[in-house]
Design a protein around this motif. Structure first.
Motif, PDB file in Angstrom:
ATOM      1  N   HIS A  35       0.945  -1.406   0.161  1.00  0.00           N
ATOM      2  CA  HIS A  35       0.087  -0.003   0.194  1.00  0.00           C
ATOM      3  C   HIS A  35       0.924   1.229   0.130  1.00  0.00           C
ATOM      4  O   HIS A  35       0.573   2.270  -0.725  1.00  0.00           O
ATOM      5  N   LEU A  36       1.870   1.290   0.728  1.00  0.00           N
ATOM      6  CA  LEU A  36       2.700   2.579   0.732  1.00  0.00           C
ATOM      7  C   LEU A  36       3.630   2.703  -0.128  1.00  0.00           C
ATOM      8  O   LEU A  36       3.823   3.841  -0.746  1.00  0.00           O
ATOM      9  N   LEU A  37       4.008   1.389  -0.796  1.00  0.00           N
ATOM     10  CA  LEU A  37       4.809   1.477  -2.051  1.00  0.00           C
ATOM     11  C   LEU A  37       4.187   2.272  -3.216  1.00  0.00           C
ATOM     12  O   LEU A  37       4.339   3.122  -3.929  1.00  0.00           O
ATOM     13  N   GLY A  38       2.536   1.972  -3.125  1.00  0.00           N
ATOM     14  CA  GLY A  38       1.905   2.589  -4.161  1.00  0.00           C
ATOM     15  C   GLY A  38       1.569   4.104  -3.801  1.00  0.00           C
ATOM     16  O   GLY A  38       1.426   4.959  -4.729  1.00  0.00           O
ATOM     17  N   ALA A  39       1.339   4.385  -2.545  1.00  0.00           N
ATOM     18  CA  ALA A  39       1.460   5.753  -2.118  1.00  0.00           C
ATOM     19  C   ALA A  39       2.900   6.714  -2.663  1.00  0.00           C
ATOM     20  O   ALA A  39       2.814   7.508  -3.251  1.00  0.00           O
ATOM     21  N   LEU A  40       3.836   5.909  -2.452  1.00  0.00           N
ATOM     22  CA  LEU A  40       5.018   6.399  -2.944  1.00  0.00           C
ATOM     23  C   LEU A  40       5.366   6.774  -4.524  1.00  0.00           C
ATOM     24  O   LEU A  40       5.783   7.661  -5.016  1.00  0.00           O
ATOM     25  N   MET A  42       2.784   7.018  -6.340  1.00  0.00           N
ATOM     26  CA  MET A  42       1.870   8.324  -6.647  1.00  0.00           C
ATOM     27  C   MET A  42       2.662   9.641  -6.466  1.00  0.00           C
ATOM     28  O   MET A  42       2.564  10.637  -7.271  1.00  0.00           O
ATOM     29  N   GLN A  43       3.381   9.792  -5.555  1.00  0.00           N
ATOM     30  CA  GLN A  43       3.998  10.989  -5.180  1.00  0.00           C
ATOM     31  C   GLN A  43       5.036  11.114  -6.254  1.00  0.00           C
ATOM     32  O   GLN A  43       5.456  12.414  -6.533  1.00  0.00           O
ATOM     33  N   ALA A  44       5.736  10.219  -6.851  1.00  0.00           N
ATOM     34  CA  ALA A  44       6.670  10.183  -7.965  1.00  0.00           C
ATOM     35  C   ALA A  44       5.899  10.614  -9.277  1.00  0.00           C
ATOM     36  O   ALA A  44       6.724  10.612 -10.128  1.00  0.00           O
ATOM     37  N   GLY A  45       4.683  10.458  -9.432  1.00  0.00           N
ATOM     38  CA  GLY A  45       3.946  10.706 -10.704  1.00  0.00           C
ATOM     39  C   GLY A  45       4.075   9.168 -11.440  1.00  0.00           C
ATOM     40  O   GLY A  45       3.667   9.540 -12.736  1.00  0.00           O
ATOM     41  N   GLN A  46       4.190   8.042 -10.752  1.00  0.00           N
ATOM     42  CA  GLN A  46       4.394   6.914 -11.551  1.00  0.00           C
ATOM     43  C   GLN A  46       2.803   6.313 -11.046  1.00  0.00           C
ATOM     44  O   GLN A  46       2.962   5.222 -10.441  1.00  0.00           O
ATOM     45  N   ARG A  76      -7.997   8.220 -11.576  1.00  0.00           N
ATOM     46  CA  ARG A  76      -8.542   9.436 -11.999  1.00  0.00           C
ATOM     47  C   ARG A  76      -7.422  10.113 -12.847  1.00  0.00           C
ATOM     48  O   ARG A  76      -7.762  10.585 -13.764  1.00  0.00           O
ATOM     49  N   VAL A  77      -6.064  10.025 -12.187  1.00  0.00           N
ATOM     50  CA  VAL A  77      -5.069  10.904 -12.742  1.00  0.00           C
ATOM     51  C   VAL A  77      -4.750  10.050 -13.938  1.00  0.00           C
ATOM     52  O   VAL A  77      -4.582  10.854 -15.104  1.00  0.00           O
ATOM     53  N   LEU A  78      -5.151   8.970 -14.202  1.00  0.00           N
ATOM     54  CA  LEU A  78      -4.758   8.234 -15.492  1.00  0.00           C
ATOM     55  C   LEU A  78      -6.126   8.258 -16.507  1.00  0.00           C
ATOM     56  O   LEU A  78      -5.803   7.488 -17.440  1.00  0.00           O
TER      57      LEU A  78
END
Length: 638
Positions: A35-40, A42-46, A76-78
């Motif tokens: 979960h937190l890797l997923g959050a990271l 997103m923070q990186a725009g990936q 949503r961003v995608l």
């Protein structure tokens, strides 16, 4: 795991990522690490990577509402709004009080233009978490899209109370008030926004800033600040053909291939392109429109591609895969634009044209199309893009614009039977107290005259009426025109005697509409592109004496024309004579010049030269190759 999470909280993201990966190496089904890797990510725009990680986390434990809410954000961003709504629904089934799920659901609905439903979600989120700054911002924009400008202004005012430095809040408040013609505290707000932009803060969006920004330098600062938030391309440029004589593939990119000002201007150009030299592609952020203009425009392209279901990176990759040579952004930073497509470097040559009258301040845009009036030689260094000067006028026009044969009478249009008709059909946000004061003095000085306006909404009409009274003018002398379909609008325009322009944001399509309908346009020029548009049009129409350089001169010229009908009649007669031959309405001539501009840009690229300023001659001399002509006319910036 705790150590990695602590690093994450400290902002040491790469170290946190390494820690989470180590946890997953030891425990591949560790929910928190996934979960937190997923959050990271997103923070990186990936966001694609984030979707995969969050789905893996949900596969481990589908009962965690936060994971579903985060997945919705990435979807949503995608540009996958329906999937985002479904993820939000699952999060809310698990946790009805999940604020993030409410907000993401509202944003997805807004992306689908379901703005009433989006507003309900933002209200729901605010009931759960009153005063949340980001939610107030989203709510304000939903109200804006619903044209509820007064309520939107109240929402942004509330946002400034809870978060005085929130990005774009000051500009959004001012713009919503301008949309509703509410000039409460106008001078202080405008000065505050301008000072904040000059200080490097994100105080206003680039497009709304055009209505108050006096200089190109100010507009560039605003654009640079906004563009800096758009993640730069991570993809290297692909190899491209290097034959300047080959057919050039041009993609026009827009969400406005429909009943819209951009298409009204460009339809004829799309049709007139020389197919022996150019392949012309329409890339649409919306599904193909079925209105008359939309059908005409989509049929004018060699290929028309609906990319509404693709995300920005996918659109950029599509243009690359099609080997597009030149990508033309017809939107810039306007409503519904997707500038990240260009930040991903969709084509070797990228051009800012028409939709946004000014510099984008974005390093990924190579050129801006202009003319010698809208961007004088002395100003070219102020623009982030390299300037390409077209010979006659920057603005395309369609010489097949249809005017309805059923022109209304003055009575049918709501105008008095007699009296001078001043007209300004610009949007309300272009009107400000200074220009309105000039207009009211004109009404006071010309007995029986009226001012014909377009004002959307009862509040805007009431606000303008109140401002008229404050300046000693009967509000009944303001006549408000309803929105009509384009041919009927052009037909009624001919009832006006004189079109009065706005400053610092001039009329664009609205001015050429008036000229096409035979109505002289009086303008006042400023420094920046948006303040010089109408002057360019008037020069190309053969009416340069209607270009003034101060509001005092503008007012005096309007008064003179209203008081001397013979002088105005002579201008109207000249406009009527010129319409069939002037450069402004010669679509084929404009298209050939535009093609020469594209050819010059492409030749520079193929020869390995960086983008540079380009000045096109008035016409290519006979019996010389296009390339030999251009080779002597293209020069780099100093």
């Amino acid at each position: 795991m705790q150590g990695a999470f602590a690093l994450h909280q400290q902002g040491r993201l790469e170290e946190a990522r390494a820690g989470y990966l180590e946890v997953i190496r030891l425990q591949p089904r560790h929910f928190d690490a996934l979960h937190l890797l997923g959050a990271l990510a997103m923070q990186a725009g990936q966001y694609e990577e984030a979707v995969g990680l969050l789905n893996s986390a949900i596969g481990v434990d589908p009962r965690q509402a936060a994971a579903h809410a985060n997945l919705a954000h990435a979807q949503r961003v995608l540009n996958r709004p329906q999937q985002a709504i479904e993820s939000c629904d699952q999060a809310l089934r698990l946790d009805p009080g999940n604020v993030a799920a409410c907000v993401n659901r509202g944003l997805a609905l807004r992306d689908m233009e379901r703005n009433t439903d989006a507003l309900a979600e933002f209200d729901r989120a605010l009931a759960l978490q009153p005063g949340a700054a980001a939610t107030l911002e989203h709510r304000g924009h939903a109200l804006r899209k619903l044209a509820r400008f007064g309520e939107a202004a109240e929402c942004f005012a509330q946002l400034l109370v809870v978060a005085p430095e929130h990005d774009y809040a000051r500009g959004a408040l001012l713009h919503m008030r301008l949309q509703g013609c509410d000039w409460t505290d106008y001078a202080r707000l405008a000065d505050d926004v301008l000072a904040s932009v000059r200080a490097g803060r994100r105080a206003d969006y680039p497009f709304s800033f055009l209505a108050i920004a006096p200089t190109v330098a100010d507009q560039r600062r605003c654009g640079e600040s906004f563009a800096a938030q758009i993640r730069p391309a991570s993809m290297p440029l692909l190899s491209v053909q290097q034959d300047p004589e080959a057919r050039i593939r041009v993609a026009y990119v827009s969400g406005d291939f429909r009943e819209h000002a951009t298409s009204y201007l460009m339809a004829g150009v799309f049709e007139q392109h020389d197919r022996a030299r150019f392949e012309v592609i329409g890339v649409s952020f919306r599904p193909a429109a079925t209105d008359p203009t939309g059908l005409r425009v989509s049929a004018a392209f060699d290929r028309f591609i609906d990319v509404s279901q693709m995300n920005d990176r996918e659109v950029a990759m599509l243009l690359r895969d099609m080997n597009v040579d030149i990508a033309v952004d017809l939107m810039g930073f306007t409503n519904g634009s997707r500038s990240a497509v260009f930040a991903h470097r969709a084509a070797p040559v990228q051009v800012n044209y028409l939709g946004f009258p000014g510099t984008l301040g974005a390093g990924y845009m190579d050129y801006i199309l202009a003319d010698r009036f809208v961007i004088p030689e002395a100003q070219r260094g102020a623009y982030a893009e390299k300037v390409v000067w077209l010979p006659d006028c920057f603005q395309a026009n369609d010489d097949r614009r249809a005017i309805s044969a059923q022109a209304p009478s003055r009575r049918e249009a709501g105008l008095p039977a007699t009296g001078f008709v001043f007209c300004s059909f610009n949007n309300g946000y272009k009107i400000n107290p200074e220009i309105f004061a000039v207009w009211m003095r004109l009404l006071a000085a010309v007995p029986g005259s009226v001012l014909w306006l377009v004002a959307d909404g009862a509040s805007a009409r009431a606000n303008l009426g109140r401002e008229a009274v404050a300046r000693g003018v009967d509000p009944a002398r303001l006549v408000f025109a309803p929105r009509l379909d384009y041919p009927r609008h052009l037909a009624r325009l001919g009832l006006a005697d004189l079109f009065l322009d706005t400053l610092p944001f001039n009329a664009g399509t609205t001015a050429s509409d008036a000229l096409w309908a035979g109505v002289p346009v009086l303008t006042c020029t400023g420094e920046a592109f948006a303040s010089r548009m109408s002057g360019s049009l008037l020069g190309a129409a053969g009416l340069p004496e209607l270009v003034t350089h101060s509001l005092a001169e503008y007012e005096a010229r309007a008064m003179d024309l209203a008081r001397h009908p013979d002088r105005l009649a002579a201008l109207r007669a000249r406009l009527q004579r010129n319409r069939g031959s002037c450069a402004l309405f010669d679509t084929r001539r404009f298209c050939r010049n535009l093609e020469r501009a594209y050819a010059a840009m492409w030749e520079r690229h193929c020869s390995g030269e960086p983008p540079g300023a380009i000045a096109l001659p008035a016409s290519a001399p006979a019996r010389r190759s296009l390339w030999s002509v251009l080779r002597g006319r293209v020069f780099g910036s100093p």
